[in-house]
Design an enzyme around this catalytic site. Sequence first.
Site, PDB file in Angstrom:
ATOM      1  N   LYS A  22       0.848  -1.212   0.000  1.00  0.00           N
ATOM      2  CA  LYS A  22       0.000   0.000   0.000  1.00  0.00           C
ATOM      3  C   LYS A  22       0.878   1.255   0.000  1.00  0.00           C
ATOM      4  O   LYS A  22       0.656   2.184  -0.773  1.00  0.00           O
ATOM      5  CB  LYS A  22      -0.886   0.002   1.252  1.00  0.00           C
ATOM      6  CG  LYS A  22      -1.552   1.343   1.516  1.00  0.00           C
ATOM      7  CD  LYS A  22      -2.297   1.379   2.824  1.00  0.00           C
ATOM      8  CE  LYS A  22      -1.471   1.600   4.047  1.00  0.00           C
ATOM      9  NZ  LYS A  22      -1.292   2.954   4.542  1.00  0.00           N
ATOM     10  N   ASN A  23       1.880   1.278   0.874  1.00  0.00           N
ATOM     11  CA  ASN A  23       2.662   2.508   1.043  1.00  0.00           C
ATOM     12  C   ASN A  23       3.643   2.759  -0.098  1.00  0.00           C
ATOM     13  O   ASN A  23       4.260   3.825  -0.162  1.00  0.00           O
ATOM     14  CB  ASN A  23       3.376   2.504   2.395  1.00  0.00           C
ATOM     15  CG  ASN A  23       2.381   2.700   3.532  1.00  0.00           C
ATOM     16  OD1 ASN A  23       1.227   3.061   3.297  1.00  0.00           O
ATOM     17  ND2 ASN A  23       2.819   2.452   4.762  1.00  0.00           N
ATOM     18  N   CYS A 125      -3.932  13.129  13.214  1.00  0.00           N
ATOM     19  CA  CYS A 125      -4.229  11.735  12.900  1.00  0.00           C
ATOM     20  C   CYS A 125      -4.174  10.963  14.206  1.00  0.00           C
ATOM     21  O   CYS A 125      -3.560  11.420  15.177  1.00  0.00           O
ATOM     22  CB  CYS A 125      -3.163  11.284  11.909  1.00  0.00           C
ATOM     23  SG  CYS A 125      -2.870   9.551  11.783  1.00  0.00           S
ATOM     24  N   ARG A 130       1.617  14.510  13.120  1.00  0.00           N
ATOM     25  CA  ARG A 130       2.034  14.281  11.738  1.00  0.00           C
ATOM     26  C   ARG A 130       1.990  15.530  10.847  1.00  0.00           C
ATOM     27  O   ARG A 130       1.273  15.579   9.858  1.00  0.00           O
ATOM     28  CB  ARG A 130       1.210  13.150  11.118  1.00  0.00           C
ATOM     29  CG  ARG A 130       1.318  11.865  11.899  1.00  0.00           C
ATOM     30  CD  ARG A 130       0.567  10.737  11.256  1.00  0.00           C
ATOM     31  NE  ARG A 130       1.237  10.231  10.071  1.00  0.00           N
ATOM     32  CZ  ARG A 130       0.732   9.283   9.295  1.00  0.00           C
ATOM     33  NH1 ARG A 130      -0.436   8.767   9.560  1.00  0.00           N
ATOM     34  NH2 ARG A 130       1.400   8.852   8.250  1.00  0.00           N
ATOM     35  N   ASP A 315       5.325   0.448  11.799  1.00  0.00           N
ATOM     36  CA  ASP A 315       4.095  -0.178  11.303  1.00  0.00           C
ATOM     37  C   ASP A 315       3.968  -1.641  11.728  1.00  0.00           C
ATOM     38  O   ASP A 315       2.950  -2.283  11.435  1.00  0.00           O
ATOM     39  CB  ASP A 315       4.015  -0.064   9.767  1.00  0.00           C
ATOM     40  CG  ASP A 315       3.774   1.370   9.323  1.00  0.00           C
ATOM     41  OD1 ASP A 315       3.430   2.217  10.166  1.00  0.00           O
ATOM     42  OD2 ASP A 315       3.942   1.645   8.116  1.00  0.00           O
ATOM     43  N   ARG A 407      -8.355  -0.477   4.709  1.00  0.00           N
ATOM     44  CA  ARG A 407      -7.439   0.482   4.104  1.00  0.00           C
ATOM     45  C   ARG A 407      -6.100  -0.175   3.764  1.00  0.00           C
ATOM     46  O   ARG A 407      -5.377   0.330   2.907  1.00  0.00           O
ATOM     47  CB  ARG A 407      -7.165   1.649   5.066  1.00  0.00           C
ATOM     48  CG  ARG A 407      -8.397   2.448   5.394  1.00  0.00           C
ATOM     49  CD  ARG A 407      -8.062   3.624   6.247  1.00  0.00           C
ATOM     50  NE  ARG A 407      -7.077   4.469   5.567  1.00  0.00           N
ATOM     51  CZ  ARG A 407      -6.610   5.598   6.057  1.00  0.00           C
ATOM     52  NH1 ARG A 407      -7.027   6.034   7.230  1.00  0.00           N
ATOM     53  NH2 ARG A 407      -5.727   6.312   5.393  1.00  0.00           N
TER      54      ARG A 407
HETATM   55  C1  EPZ Z   1       4.753   6.815   6.178  1.00  0.00           C
HETATM   56  O1  EPZ Z   1       4.045   7.913   6.748  1.00  0.00           O
HETATM   57  C2  EPZ Z   1       3.766   5.669   6.119  1.00  0.00           C
HETATM   58  N1  EPZ Z   1       2.641   6.066   5.290  1.00  0.00           N
HETATM   59  C3  EPZ Z   1       3.315   5.285   7.524  1.00  0.00           C
HETATM   60  O2  EPZ Z   1       2.473   4.141   7.417  1.00  0.00           O
HETATM   61  C4  EPZ Z   1       4.550   4.930   8.351  1.00  0.00           C
HETATM   62  O3  EPZ Z   1       4.146   4.645   9.670  1.00  0.00           O
HETATM   63  C5  EPZ Z   1       5.555   6.090   8.334  1.00  0.00           C
HETATM   64  O4  EPZ Z   1       5.885   6.441   6.963  1.00  0.00           O
HETATM   65  C6  EPZ Z   1       6.852   5.781   9.070  1.00  0.00           C
HETATM   66  O5  EPZ Z   1       7.452   4.653   8.501  1.00  0.00           O
HETATM   67  C7  EPZ Z   1       2.743   6.003   3.960  1.00  0.00           C
HETATM   68  O6  EPZ Z   1       3.758   5.642   3.403  1.00  0.00           O
HETATM   69  C8  EPZ Z   1       1.534   6.366   3.176  1.00  0.00           C
HETATM   70  P1  EPZ Z   1       7.024  10.189   8.034  1.00  0.00           P
HETATM   71  P2  EPZ Z   1       4.647   9.387   6.664  1.00  0.00           P
HETATM   72  O7  EPZ Z   1       6.944  11.433   7.243  1.00  0.00           O
HETATM   73  O8  EPZ Z   1       5.353   9.548   5.382  1.00  0.00           O
HETATM   74  C9  EPZ Z   1       7.358  13.460  11.528  1.00  0.00           C
HETATM   75  C10 EPZ Z   1       0.611   2.788   7.933  1.00  0.00           C
HETATM   76  O9  EPZ Z   1       0.090   2.257   8.947  1.00  0.00           O
HETATM   77  N2  EPZ Z   1       7.270  14.465  10.462  1.00  0.00           N
HETATM   78  O10 EPZ Z   1       8.191   9.288   7.801  1.00  0.00           O
HETATM   79  O11 EPZ Z   1       3.552  10.328   7.009  1.00  0.00           O
HETATM   80  C11 EPZ Z   1       6.061  12.674  11.679  1.00  0.00           C
HETATM   81  O12 EPZ Z   1       5.117  13.377  12.468  1.00  0.00           O
HETATM   82  C12 EPZ Z   1       1.161   4.184   7.977  1.00  0.00           C
HETATM   83  O13 EPZ Z   1       0.657   2.224   6.823  1.00  0.00           O
HETATM   84  C13 EPZ Z   1       7.368  15.802  10.781  1.00  0.00           C
HETATM   85  O14 EPZ Z   1       7.522  16.181  11.948  1.00  0.00           O
HETATM   86  O15 EPZ Z   1       5.682   9.339   7.862  1.00  0.00           O
HETATM   87  C14 EPZ Z   1       6.532  11.397  12.298  1.00  0.00           C
HETATM   88  O16 EPZ Z   1       6.675  11.569  13.684  1.00  0.00           O
HETATM   89  C15 EPZ Z   1       0.893   4.929   9.210  1.00  0.00           C
HETATM   90  N3  EPZ Z   1       7.272  16.723   9.771  1.00  0.00           N
HETATM   91  C16 EPZ Z   1       7.916  11.197  11.674  1.00  0.00           C
HETATM   92  O17 EPZ Z   1       8.303  12.478  11.174  1.00  0.00           O
HETATM   93  C17 EPZ Z   1       7.108  16.352   8.459  1.00  0.00           C
HETATM   94  O18 EPZ Z   1       7.024  17.227   7.590  1.00  0.00           O
HETATM   95  C18 EPZ Z   1       7.957  10.208  10.494  1.00  0.00           C
HETATM   96  O19 EPZ Z   1       6.932  10.553   9.577  1.00  0.00           O
HETATM   97  C19 EPZ Z   1       7.021  14.977   8.151  1.00  0.00           C
HETATM   98  C20 EPZ Z   1       7.127  14.050   9.174  1.00  0.00           C
END
Ligand code: EPZ
Length: 428
Positions: A22-23, A125, A130, A315, A407
Amino acid sequence: MDRILIRGTRRLTGTIHIGGAKNAALPLLAACLLSDKTLTLSNLPHLADVSTMAHLLADLGVNISMNGTSGGGGNHGRVFELNAADISKTTAPYDLVRKMRASVLVLGPLLSRFGKARVSLPGGCAIGTRPVDLHLKALAQMGAEIDLNEGYIEAAAPDGLKGAHIVFPMVTVGGTENLLMAAALAEGETILANAAREPEVTDLARCLVAMGAEIDGIGSDTLHIIGKKELHGADYAVVPDRIETGSYAVAAAVTDGDLTLKGTRLDLIEAVADILRQAGVEISEVDDGIRVRRGAGGLRGVDVMTEPYPGFPTDMQAQLMVLMSVAQGASMMTETIFENRYMHVPELSRMGADINVHGASAIIRGGSGLKGAQVMATDLRASVSLVLAALAAEGETEINRVYHLDRGYERLEEKLAACGADIERVKN
Ligand code: EPZ
């Protein structure tokens, strides 16, 4: 709302086919916006989030045709042909972004190809605040003017994006993906340092290369991208879902089962396999997949910390906690990626798990056995952890709000039932 009923303690044996990730599928779908030629994606999972992204793209004017399924045997992956030659607007509306945060992945490609994009700012979320500030700061470094107005990100780059040296202050999967797509059509060289290395990021980078992008360092934490004037079409197959793989591996372990997971790869789940082996699970490579079963010595406690790839994935945190709850001895889990990702804990406690959360860490005292209960799913991975707990528990468990599962887990009940699980979905 649908519910799932599970009567536990059945040993799971047999074969489960793992779908496309999915991701990985979500950014790959967004990548079609980078070209006016057709991008054909295969091994796409049939999931609610994939449909939401397809709706969003169709709303922007992408022509999408579904062209059967890919592979044979148990592979149900879909094939989409996506053509973004006639984009009619560059706004991703609140209603679609609200449904799925990954909609923000259209920002990078829209901005780089059309010089403007208006994307609803994703809200909070269940698992954390996030923010997308790192996506926006990095795009600003590439020359984008960015305003936040009435809940929308309004981005403009009338003269196009320019290559930049971007050092992410923390690893962000979506941020790296948005910037990779933006840089692919920018003028000059972009360097993304401290980039995410998740297999889904690598999959996107490989697809972009197949579309004519020039990217060096794929799979490492430093990506060098030389922007091109335009990209062309490509045929690309989505990487297997490592989280679906890991989730069913835990299902085999907690039911004392023996599952062969087909259409997946051990190298995608090395950190998870390493922890599972420490916990007493046997994992071996077989033709086109892996075989997972509980070792003769039973399950034992392990200590785990979630980290960006190649570390243990956040995850898989909820699923592993189920294994920890039924293993002998104590385990410690530390969640370092999201600040609120223990919502499954009170639900698991209702099933008899002994878990104490202190800030980002949780102590799990295993061995006392789980019992069926009525529980509530709160997010995708929390939901699947409740399914795993129910499979291991004595008696019947009723899981509510299962739309979260749809999802990210394709045909979950069917796959588990075929391996001996007593599971049914009650439609409402
Ligand atoms: C991706 O989310 C995945 N989603 C998530 O999968 C996964 O948990 C996550 O990466 C971490 O591996 C998809 O790929 C669609 P991040 P993403 O940006 O890209 C902070 C699932 O269950 N951050 O790597 O949103 C953020 O808050 C889902 O399939 C900022 O502060 O994750 C988090 O604490 C849930 N500012 C950390 O970084 C930003 O601009 C990592 O987030 C971006 C992120």
